[in-house]
Each structure stands twice: as C-alpha cells, then as structure tokens.
Enzyme design. Structure first.
Site, PDB file in Angstrom:
ATOM      1  N   LYS A   1       0.807  -1.215   0.000  1.00  0.00           N
ATOM      2  CA  LYS A   1       0.000   0.000   0.000  1.00  0.00           C
ATOM      3  C   LYS A   1       0.841   1.267   0.000  1.00  0.00           C
ATOM      4  O   LYS A   1       2.042   1.255   0.253  1.00  0.00           O
ATOM      5  CB  LYS A   1      -0.968  -0.029   1.185  1.00  0.00           C
ATOM      6  CG  LYS A   1      -2.076  -1.081   0.962  1.00  0.00           C
ATOM      7  CD  LYS A   1      -3.142  -1.068   2.033  1.00  0.00           C
ATOM      8  CE  LYS A   1      -4.244  -2.043   1.683  1.00  0.00           C
ATOM      9  NZ  LYS A   1      -5.284  -2.127   2.766  1.00  0.00           N
TER      10      LYS A   1
ATOM     11  N   ARG B   1      -3.212 -10.043   5.149  1.00  0.00           N
ATOM     12  CA  ARG B   1      -3.653 -10.080   3.750  1.00  0.00           C
ATOM     13  C   ARG B   1      -2.518  -9.565   2.881  1.00  0.00           C
ATOM     14  O   ARG B   1      -2.167  -8.380   2.949  1.00  0.00           O
ATOM     15  CB  ARG B   1      -4.903  -9.223   3.578  1.00  0.00           C
ATOM     16  CG  ARG B   1      -5.436  -9.241   2.154  1.00  0.00           C
ATOM     17  CD  ARG B   1      -6.716  -8.437   2.011  1.00  0.00           C
ATOM     18  NE  ARG B   1      -7.161  -8.388   0.628  1.00  0.00           N
ATOM     19  CZ  ARG B   1      -6.682  -7.507  -0.259  1.00  0.00           C
ATOM     20  NH1 ARG B   1      -5.757  -6.617   0.102  1.00  0.00           N
ATOM     21  NH2 ARG B   1      -7.140  -7.523  -1.497  1.00  0.00           N
TER      22      ARG B   1
HETATM   23  C1  8Y4 Z   1      -9.976  -6.072  -0.183  1.00  0.00           C
HETATM   24  N1  8Y4 Z   1      -9.022  -5.366   0.679  1.00  0.00           N
HETATM   25  C2  8Y4 Z   1      -8.123  -4.417   0.329  1.00  0.00           C
HETATM   26  S1  8Y4 Z   1      -7.967  -3.828  -1.299  1.00  0.00           S
HETATM   27  C3  8Y4 Z   1      -6.906  -2.461  -1.149  1.00  0.00           C
HETATM   28  C4  8Y4 Z   1      -5.488  -2.752  -1.588  1.00  0.00           C
HETATM   29  O1  8Y4 Z   1      -5.019  -3.855  -1.481  1.00  0.00           O
HETATM   30  N2  8Y4 Z   1      -4.883  -1.669  -2.101  1.00  0.00           N
HETATM   31  C5  8Y4 Z   1      -3.635  -1.629  -2.653  1.00  0.00           C
HETATM   32  C6  8Y4 Z   1      -2.934  -2.766  -3.069  1.00  0.00           C
HETATM   33  C7  8Y4 Z   1      -1.685  -2.633  -3.648  1.00  0.00           C
HETATM   34  C8  8Y4 Z   1      -1.114  -1.386  -3.834  1.00  0.00           C
HETATM   35  C9  8Y4 Z   1      -1.811  -0.257  -3.415  1.00  0.00           C
HETATM   36  C10 8Y4 Z   1      -3.059  -0.379  -2.831  1.00  0.00           C
HETATM   37  N3  8Y4 Z   1      -7.401  -3.971   1.375  1.00  0.00           N
HETATM   38  C11 8Y4 Z   1      -7.877  -4.682   2.464  1.00  0.00           C
HETATM   39  C12 8Y4 Z   1      -7.561  -4.652   3.859  1.00  0.00           C
HETATM   40  O2  8Y4 Z   1      -6.691  -3.903   4.362  1.00  0.00           O
HETATM   41  N4  8Y4 Z   1      -8.294  -5.509   4.666  1.00  0.00           N
HETATM   42  C13 8Y4 Z   1      -9.264  -6.332   4.157  1.00  0.00           C
HETATM   43  N5  8Y4 Z   1      -9.930  -7.113   5.023  1.00  0.00           N
HETATM   44  N6  8Y4 Z   1      -9.567  -6.377   2.836  1.00  0.00           N
HETATM   45  C14 8Y4 Z   1      -8.886  -5.551   2.015  1.00  0.00           C
END
Ligand code: 8Y4
Length: 285
Positions: A223, A258
């Site tokens: 992130k 996750r």
């Molecule tokens: C579906 N989901 C997501 S998606 C967002 C993401 O990965 N962004 C992202 C990924 C990679 C790079 C930049 C942003 N984040 C969570 C979390 O933190 N907890 C739970 N329970 N579910 C989640």
C-alpha cells in the site's frame, strides 16, 4: 486464544498468524485484459500462492483503490465466481470473497467460498442478513467515507478510538443480525480513509483491537503508506516494507495478514514463530 474459523467446511486455525493470499480478478491486474485470460491467470496465480504457503485465498473482482469506479454486480459475478469454483476444486484452502454486495456473497459461498471479506463492514443494504443466512465467518473492516472520496484529507479526533468504536458497533450489529461472535474477524482497514500518520498510529496500537475479543486481520501489503516510508513508487517494489509491516502486525496480535507476497511473508513468520515459541512464559515454580 486460539480460535478456529469454519469456512464452509474448510477449517482455518488461528493459533498463529495466518497468511491470506490476494487474488485480484480485475482486468487491470493482468496485461491482456481478455476475460478468459483474466480467469486463467487469476486461477494460476491462486495456485501459485497456495504453493507458496498461503493459508487462505482472497478473491476480489472489484478494485477498491481510492477513486476506483463501482463495478456492476453482473461483472463482479462474471469475474469472481468461475475463479472461486476452480480454486475451490484445485486447492484445499479456505477461500474468501472480497465483496460488499449480498448477491456476490451468496453466489460466492454457493461456488465454494467460506469467508466473507467486506471492506464496507456489511453496511450495504441486505449485506448483514445475507452474511447471517450464509453462516460463514465474516471480516468486518473499517473505512472512513466511500472508496471514491475516502482519501481526500481524512481526519480523526483519535483514530484508534474512532476505528475501535466503529468495529465494536459493527460487531454488535452483526451479532444482532444473527452472526455469532466466533464467526467475526475485525480489521482497522489500513489505507481506507487514513493518512500515513493514521496508518502508523493504528499499526503501533494494533493490540488495542484485541480488546474486542475477536481475531484481527491486517492488510498493509504494497500500500501507499509502505511506498511513502520506503520511497518505492512501484507497488511490486514494496515487498520488503510490506513484510516488515506484517511482521509488526503479527507481533502486535494480528492473526490474519492479507498479502500479495506470500512466500516472503511465510518465511518472515517462520523466523518470528521460532523465536516466539522460545519465549514461553516460565511456569511459576
Ligand atoms: C480487499 N481489501 C483491500 S484492497 C486495497 C489494496 O489492497 N490496495 C492496494 C494494493 C496494492 C497497492 C496499493 C493499494 N485492502 C484490504 C484490507 O486492508 N483488509 C481487508 N480485510 N480487505 C482488504
């Protein structure tokens, strides 16, 4: 506390931190973008994560990136259901469905998913009742505002207190809807309406969420906050920072992590487990 989650017949033991591998089924996550190729690539990726040691797989069909457009329910179903069917057949791992839509929850569980991972905390119309009726465990995550707007200068009086209160309220709402507390996992929602400072405060005080009496999930993988701290612009260059963050989360009580990078995280947890096993409190003489 070593709870277990019965995920539609597949048991997930939370006796130690477990790794949830991310399987995005969104065309932008695979170069070709064709539907069939996206399906094949997603299944192959899920199998790779299983081979790397994931304890469960999180299948999502709608990108919840800040500013991302909503995906229609038919499209979300078209993306996720075939992948869940295939992965449920080809691995013994529990599979979670990353969705906020009741229809997608129902179809996913019918297809073999055993856990509902809802970034919106079952606040959509009909979501609580759908999850209660399906009888599978749920992850209740905190988000401030909506995906489209949540990162526009998020503010809190006291981020830990406010996220804690939100999660306590969602646990209460879930129990009132008939979801047993032993089927509930909470998650502070790193990056969902939080600045870097908010995310750091939530991670530093992650133990606070253990007070809610349910397992905690942490998701920091690749992130923006990790990127800001390490200066790594590209998401795939944030592996080391992500592993560090998830190790800290494990040390501060998270039992589900996750992650994109399963092998790296599994190795880090093995080192941590070995040391944690050493430091058993000595029995009083
Ligand atoms: C579906 N989901 C997501 S998606 C967002 C993401 O990965 N962004 C992202 C990924 C990679 C790079 C930049 C942003 N984040 C969570 C979390 O933190 N907890 C739970 N329970 N579910 C989640």
């Amino acid at each position: 506390l070593s709870p277990t989650l019965d995920c539609n017949g597949r048991v997930l033991k939370l006796d130690r931190p477990r790794v949830m591998g991310i399987v995005n089924v969104t065309p932008d996550s695979f170069s070709d973008g064709g539907a069939h190729d996206t399906l094949e690539a997603a299944v192959a990726h899920g199998l790779t994560l299983a081979a790397e040691g994931a304890d469960l797989l999180d299948v999502g069909g709608e990108s919840t990136r800040p500013g991302a457009a909503e995906v229609a329910v038919e499209e979300e179903l078209r993306r996720t259901i075939p992948v869940i069917e295939r992965l449920a057949r080809e691995t013994a791992l529990p599979i979670s469905i990353d969705t906020s839509k009741p229809e997608v929850m129902r179809a996913a569980v019918a297809a073999g998913a055993g856990l509902i991972n809802d970034v919106y905390g079952l606040r959509r119309e009909g979501a609580l009742d759908a999850a209660a009726a399906l009888g599978v465990p749920v992850v209740l995550m905190h988000m401030q505002g909506e995906p489209r707007s949540m990162q526009h200068e998020p503010q809190y009086e006291d981020v830990v207190a406010e996220v804690h209160r939100f999660l306590a309220e969602r646990i209460f709402a879930a129990e009132m809807a008939g979801i047993a507390k032993k089927r509930i996992v909470v998650d502070p929602g790193f990056g969902f309406g939080k600045t870097l400072q908010h995310n750091l405060t939530l991670l530093a005080q992650l133990e606070r969420f253990g007070e809610l009496g349910v397992p905690v999930l942490a998701g920091l993988s690749r992130k923006r906050s990790i990127g800001e701290l390490t200066g790594r612009e590209a998401a795939r260059e944030r592996v080391h920072g992500s592993v560090a963050a998830h190790l800290i989360a494990a040390q501060r009580g998270a039992r589900l992590l996750r992650v994109h990078d399963v092998a790296a995280t599994v190795d880090a947890l093995k080192v941590w487990e070995a040391v944690a096993a050493q430091a058993q409190p000595r029995r009083a003489a």
